[in-house]
Design a protein around this motif. Sequence first.
Motif, short mmCIF file in Angstrom:
data_model
loop_
_atom_site.label_atom_id
_atom_site.label_comp_id
_atom_site.label_asym_id
_atom_site.label_seq_id
_atom_site.Cartn_x
_atom_site.Cartn_y
_atom_site.Cartn_z
N ALA A 1 -9.22 -7.63 -0.73
CA ALA A 1 -8.52 -6.38 -1.08
C ALA A 1 -8.29 -6.30 -2.60
CB ALA A 1 -7.18 -6.32 -0.35
N TYR A 2 -8.18 -7.45 -3.25
CA TYR A 2 -7.82 -7.46 -4.69
C TYR A 2 -9.02 -7.75 -5.59
CZ TYR A 2 -3.32 -6.96 -2.71
OH TYR A 2 -2.28 -6.44 -1.99
N THR B 1 -11.27 -2.96 0.36
CA THR B 1 -10.60 -1.68 0.51
C THR B 1 -10.63 -0.98 -0.85
OG1 THR B 1 -8.48 -0.59 0.94
CG2 THR B 1 -8.37 -2.82 0.08
N GLY C 1 -8.73 2.55 6.23
CA GLY C 1 -8.03 1.45 5.59
C GLY C 1 -8.55 0.14 6.16
N SER C 2 -8.39 -0.95 5.39
CA SER C 2 -8.83 -2.22 6.00
C SER C 2 -7.89 -2.62 7.12
CB SER C 2 -9.03 -3.33 4.97
OG SER C 2 -8.08 -3.32 3.99
N LEU D 1 -9.37 3.94 3.20
CA LEU D 1 -10.77 3.58 3.38
C LEU D 1 -10.96 2.09 3.14
CD1 LEU D 1 -13.76 4.45 3.81
CD2 LEU D 1 -13.91 4.75 1.33
N ASN E 1 -2.34 -12.28 -0.66
CA ASN E 1 -1.11 -11.49 -0.74
C ASN E 1 -0.12 -12.13 0.24
OD1 ASN E 1 0.88 -9.53 -0.63
ND2 ASN E 1 -0.37 -8.02 0.43
C1 LIG Z 1 -3.14 -4.08 1.03
C2 LIG Z 1 -3.92 -5.07 1.79
C3 LIG Z 1 -4.75 -4.69 2.84
C4 LIG Z 1 -4.72 -3.31 3.45
O1 LIG Z 1 -5.42 -2.40 2.79
P1 LIG Z 1 -5.66 -0.93 3.34
O2 LIG Z 1 -7.11 -0.74 3.12
O3 LIG Z 1 -4.81 -0.07 2.50
O4 LIG Z 1 -5.31 -0.87 4.79
C5 LIG Z 1 -5.52 -5.64 3.46
N1 LIG Z 1 -5.44 -6.92 3.10
C6 LIG Z 1 -4.63 -7.34 2.12
C7 LIG Z 1 -4.58 -8.79 1.77
C8 LIG Z 1 -3.83 -6.43 1.45
O5 LIG Z 1 -2.98 -6.86 0.51
#
Ligand SMILES: *Cc1c(COP(=O)(O)O)cnc(C)c1O
Length: 366
Positions: A192-193, A216, A89-90, A227, A165
Amino acid sequence: MSKVDPADWIRPEIRALAAYHVPDSAGLIKLDAMENPYPWPRELVSDWQARLSSAAINRYPDAQAAGLKARLRAAMGVPPGAELLLGNGSDEIIQMLMLAIGGAGRTLLTPEPGFAMFRIIATLTGTDYCGVPLCAGNFALDTDAMLAALREQRPALVIIANPNNPTGNRFEERALRAVIEAAPGLVVLDEAYYPFCDGDCLGWLAGYDNLLVMRTVSKLGLAGLRLGVLAGSATWLREIGKTRLPYNINTLTQLSAEFALEHADAFARQTRAIRSERERVAGALGRVPGLRAFPSETNFILFRAPSGQAGRVQAGLREAGVLIKNFDGSHRALADCLRVTVGTAAENDAFLAALRRLLDAPMAAF
Ligand SMILES: *Cc1c(COP(=O)(O)O)cnc(C)c1O
């Protein structure tokens, strides 16, 4: 026998933390965690299971995850000059960043309101934390405030989620570049998005020696695999990678993510559906009297409930079987704000119908 009290030994900063809370979602329409609501097409599931049956589960994973990295490069369009570092995960990448760059006497600087894990991991690693408020009203990056904070704090690390986010907006290129150019240390853009917006910053890597881009596969539709990807120069990644635990990407994740990325078209279809539902839900929220929906380039929408109503709205939705997240009280700029993840059309309809019922209901009933 003497009694050993954990309170005597657990570090004070850990004792002061609240454990990360994941609410029970059993039986509810789950619109609280930015998950892709669509399962895989049936024929993909059987091919995937066949692929997994080849896994040598008695062996440690491929420590370099070379096959997966090649797939990720192609699927995400990573420029040839950039290397990759993978995380569980990130979230784990954020932890690696702060283990390598943070710590006592080092500062993490990040805009606020932002992603909660930035502050949590700063605390865990003893990194000083500096949150710089986004512009009131539109959540834009406040360039002047960011530049002033960079001068005053000299942060070792700057992390900016773009799109952000929980606000959902993407920041202006000019503001981001000004921050990267003024930062004394490393800047990480957390994308992430990226599946839900147009335009990304991978192409900027070649132009800045203090920039890394993090991604991610979670929001894309593989949240269960855990991941994350950090892209950028080999020099940074070699050092940061020393904090990575060996074999952090397990065999099932490697095989599954490779398989999924071979079928990127299926995810592209889902992403298109989510983006089009996002526009529909945003439009519908905008027509509910008393609500304000903020523009989103993500798979969620932040909206503001009538003053003092956020708690009631969240509880009422839960009662109606829909789980969303309440941000009221979490940050000054998020008073009365709630965040809903874009679900399937049917899930979104259920959410909107319950929301309309709640806001039409006479306030005296509560
Ligand atoms: C959801 C999210 C993450 C975490 O992502 P994972 O890979 O599921 O750990 C990281 N940064 C932001 C901004 C997020 O919204």
